[in-house]
Design a protein around this motif. Structure first.
Motif, PDB file in Angstrom:
ATOM      1  N   LYS A 207       0.836  -1.199   0.000  1.00 27.32           N
ATOM      2  CA  LYS A 207       0.000   0.000   0.000  1.00 27.32           C
ATOM      3  C   LYS A 207       0.863   1.238   0.000  1.00 27.32           C
ATOM      4  O   LYS A 207       1.983   1.217   0.525  1.00 27.32           O
ATOM      5  CB  LYS A 207      -0.935   0.022   1.213  1.00 27.32           C
ATOM      6  CG  LYS A 207      -0.233   0.137   2.552  1.00 27.32           C
ATOM      7  CD  LYS A 207      -1.207   0.467   3.689  1.00 27.32           C
ATOM      8  CE  LYS A 207      -1.635   1.927   3.685  1.00 27.32           C
ATOM      9  NZ  LYS A 207      -2.495   2.289   4.830  1.00 27.32           N
TER      10      LYS A 207
ATOM     11  N   LEU B 220      -0.826   8.628   2.073  1.00 25.81           N
ATOM     12  CA  LEU B 220      -0.515  10.057   2.037  1.00 25.81           C
ATOM     13  C   LEU B 220      -0.064  10.478   0.640  1.00 25.81           C
ATOM     14  O   LEU B 220       0.912  11.202   0.481  1.00 25.81           O
ATOM     15  CB  LEU B 220       0.511  10.406   3.120  1.00 25.81           C
ATOM     16  CG  LEU B 220       0.147   9.865   4.524  1.00 25.81           C
ATOM     17  CD1 LEU B 220       1.202  10.242   5.533  1.00 25.81           C
ATOM     18  CD2 LEU B 220      -1.228  10.339   4.978  1.00 25.81           C
TER      19      LEU B 220
ATOM     20  N   LYS C 118      -5.218  13.937   2.256  1.00 28.07           N
ATOM     21  CA  LYS C 118      -4.716  13.054   3.318  1.00 28.07           C
ATOM     22  C   LYS C 118      -3.511  13.679   4.011  1.00 28.07           C
ATOM     23  O   LYS C 118      -3.381  13.609   5.234  1.00 28.07           O
ATOM     24  CB  LYS C 118      -4.322  11.692   2.725  1.00 28.07           C
ATOM     25  CG  LYS C 118      -5.462  10.748   2.468  1.00 28.07           C
ATOM     26  CD  LYS C 118      -6.110  10.203   3.731  1.00 28.07           C
ATOM     27  CE  LYS C 118      -5.134   9.531   4.677  1.00 28.07           C
ATOM     28  NZ  LYS C 118      -5.819   8.915   5.843  1.00 28.07           N
TER      29      LYS C 118
ATOM     30  N   GLU D 174     -11.435   4.631   4.307  1.00 30.67           N
ATOM     31  CA  GLU D 174     -11.154   5.496   3.162  1.00 30.67           C
ATOM     32  C   GLU D 174     -11.308   4.728   1.856  1.00 30.67           C
ATOM     33  O   GLU D 174     -10.985   3.548   1.774  1.00 30.67           O
ATOM     34  CB  GLU D 174      -9.768   6.129   3.290  1.00 30.67           C
ATOM     35  CG  GLU D 174      -8.678   5.166   3.661  1.00 30.67           C
ATOM     36  CD  GLU D 174      -7.337   5.847   3.914  1.00 30.67           C
ATOM     37  OE1 GLU D 174      -7.307   6.981   4.425  1.00 30.67           O
ATOM     38  OE2 GLU D 174      -6.316   5.236   3.593  1.00 30.67           O
TER      39      GLU D 174
ATOM     40  N   GLU E   8     -10.568   3.599  -1.909  1.00 26.90           N
ATOM     41  CA  GLU E   8      -9.420   3.480  -2.806  1.00 26.90           C
ATOM     42  C   GLU E   8      -9.771   2.505  -3.918  1.00 26.90           C
ATOM     43  O   GLU E   8     -10.528   1.555  -3.714  1.00 26.90           O
ATOM     44  CB  GLU E   8      -8.174   2.978  -2.054  1.00 26.90           C
ATOM     45  CG  GLU E   8      -7.725   3.954  -0.997  1.00 26.90           C
ATOM     46  CD  GLU E   8      -6.379   3.625  -0.366  1.00 26.90           C
ATOM     47  OE1 GLU E   8      -5.488   3.122  -1.063  1.00 26.90           O
ATOM     48  OE2 GLU E   8      -6.244   3.888   0.844  1.00 26.90           O
TER      49      GLU E   8
ATOM     50  N   SER F 297      -0.564   2.515   9.291  1.00 27.66           N
ATOM     51  CA  SER F 297      -1.889   2.366   9.899  1.00 27.66           C
ATOM     52  C   SER F 297      -2.707   1.233   9.277  1.00 27.66           C
ATOM     53  O   SER F 297      -3.913   1.129   9.505  1.00 27.66           O
ATOM     54  CB  SER F 297      -2.718   3.665   9.817  1.00 27.66           C
ATOM     55  OG  SER F 297      -1.996   4.786  10.245  1.00 27.66           O
TER      56      SER F 297
ATOM     57  N   ALA G 285      -5.765   7.126  -0.629  1.00 21.92           N
ATOM     58  CA  ALA G 285      -7.109   7.699  -0.712  1.00 21.92           C
ATOM     59  C   ALA G 285      -7.066   9.118  -1.279  1.00 21.92           C
ATOM     60  O   ALA G 285      -6.153   9.882  -0.985  1.00 21.92           O
ATOM     61  CB  ALA G 285      -7.751   7.710   0.678  1.00 21.92           C
TER      62      ALA G 285
HETATM   63  C1  OOG Z   1      -1.798   6.734   7.216  1.00 23.16           C
HETATM   64  C2  OOG Z   1      -2.211   5.854   6.066  1.00 23.16           C
HETATM   65  C3  OOG Z   1      -2.684   6.680   4.904  1.00 23.16           C
HETATM   66  C4  OOG Z   1      -3.805   6.696   2.635  1.00 23.16           C
HETATM   67  O1  OOG Z   1      -4.532   6.121   1.820  1.00 23.16           O
HETATM   68  O2  OOG Z   1      -3.447   7.870   2.498  1.00 23.16           O
HETATM   69  C5  OOG Z   1      -3.347   5.922   3.828  1.00 23.16           C
HETATM   70  C6  OOG Z   1      -2.974   7.296   7.980  1.00 23.16           C
HETATM   71  O3  OOG Z   1      -3.663   8.180   7.472  1.00 23.16           O
HETATM   72  O4  OOG Z   1      -3.172   6.862   9.121  1.00 23.16           O
HETATM   73  O5  OOG Z   1      -3.582   4.730   3.869  1.00 23.16           O
END
Ligand code: OOG
Ligand code: MG
Length: 262
Positions: free
Chosen positions: A62, A65, A70, A107, A109, A162, A234
């Motif tokens: 993955k 950010l 985000k 989120e 995606e 995360s 996302a």
């Molecule tokens: C970090 C992971 C961010 C994205 O799609 O931007 C993420 C977070 O926001 O905790 O998965």
């Protein structure tokens, strides 16, 4: 100063413990303010190794950010990457269980399913499109192990970005004729519009986020493999959820996926 292997191990174990106990921990940088991005990736690799020792399998990668929305929401202005484990995957209509998580957010995606190996450096956006077998509507469940979901760059990298669950839709759609840059997205919570987006919000083109990932992985000798599920990040902020909620994302020409929170 480079962290010792022991310290990397002990910080990875702290995160694994938070994951197991479903309890927040203070950000690692609170205690170690000089923790670098490189330290974060070393801790992340140690954490993934611990999951693998328990039998988990890496099924993809993955990024995170990769959109302005985000980066602003999380206060970290840089793209990051992590690994997807088989234990994260939920197939619609399997529910997201709050009892297994700390303080999840959802989120939208568009997941990529790779058809061919992509090894950086020098991977381009057109190469990603050519190497993609299909795209699938997905809802990523992020669940930071840190107190109040607050972290710095090294922390969130160490915490495998995360990563927690991914709800995958049933529709695998080939990319023929779809311009992902212009692709619209509608996000709804409990039937009410929550957000909208276009593919271009993700690094100008979601496939560019995948190219960035392939090139970044090359720095540690890793690559994207055929069959890998890849989350490009996302286009908008993540949604807070509670038990009983239903979140649905619909992507133009690809379709929708719904996550039921239980
Ligand atoms: C970090 C992971 C961010 C994205 O799609 O931007 C993420 C977070 O926001 O905790 O998965
Ligand atoms: Mg994400």
């Amino acid at each position: 100063m480079e962290r010792s292997a022991d310290q990397v191990q002990s910080l990875a174990r702290r995160l694994l413990d938070a994951y197991d106990r479903r309890e927040e921990v203070v950000a690692l940088t609170d205690e170690h303010p000089d923790l670098s991005e490189a330290d974060g990736y070393r801790i992340q690799r140690a954490l993934i190794e611990l999951f693998r020792e328990r039998g988990a399998r890496v099924v993809g990668k993955k990024t995170g950010l990769t959109s302005k929305a985000k980066q602003v929401a999380m206060g970290v202005p840089e793209a990051i990457y992590g690994y997807l484990l088989d234990t994260y995957l939920l197939r619609e209509p399997e529910p997201v269980r709050m009892a297994e998580l700390i303080h999840p957010r959802l989120e939208p995606e568009l997941a990529f399913i790779m058809g061919e190996r992509l090894r950086g450096p020098g991977v381009t956006t057109p190469q990603v499109l050519a190497a993609t077998r299909a795209v699938v509507p997905a809802l990523e469940v992020i669940d930071s192990r840190y107190l109040n979901f607050k972290f710095k760059l090294a922390d969130v990298v160490a915490d495998n970005c995360s990563a927690s669950r991914v709800v995958l839709g049933a529709n695998e759609v080939p990319l023929d004729g779809i311009d992902l840059r212009l692709q619209g997205m509608v996000l709804e919570k409990n039937g009410v519009l929550a957000d909208t987006g276009a593919g271009a919000a993700v690094l100008g083109h979601p496939a560019s986020a995948v190219a960035w990932l392939a090139n970044k992985l090359a720095e540690v000798g890793d690559c994207l493999e055929p069959g890998d599920i890849v989350m490009p990040g996302a286009p908008c902020e993540a949604l807070f959820v509670q038990a009983g909620d239903e979140v649905r994302v619909t992507f133009d020409r690809v379709g929708s996926v719904t996550a039921r929170i239980e």
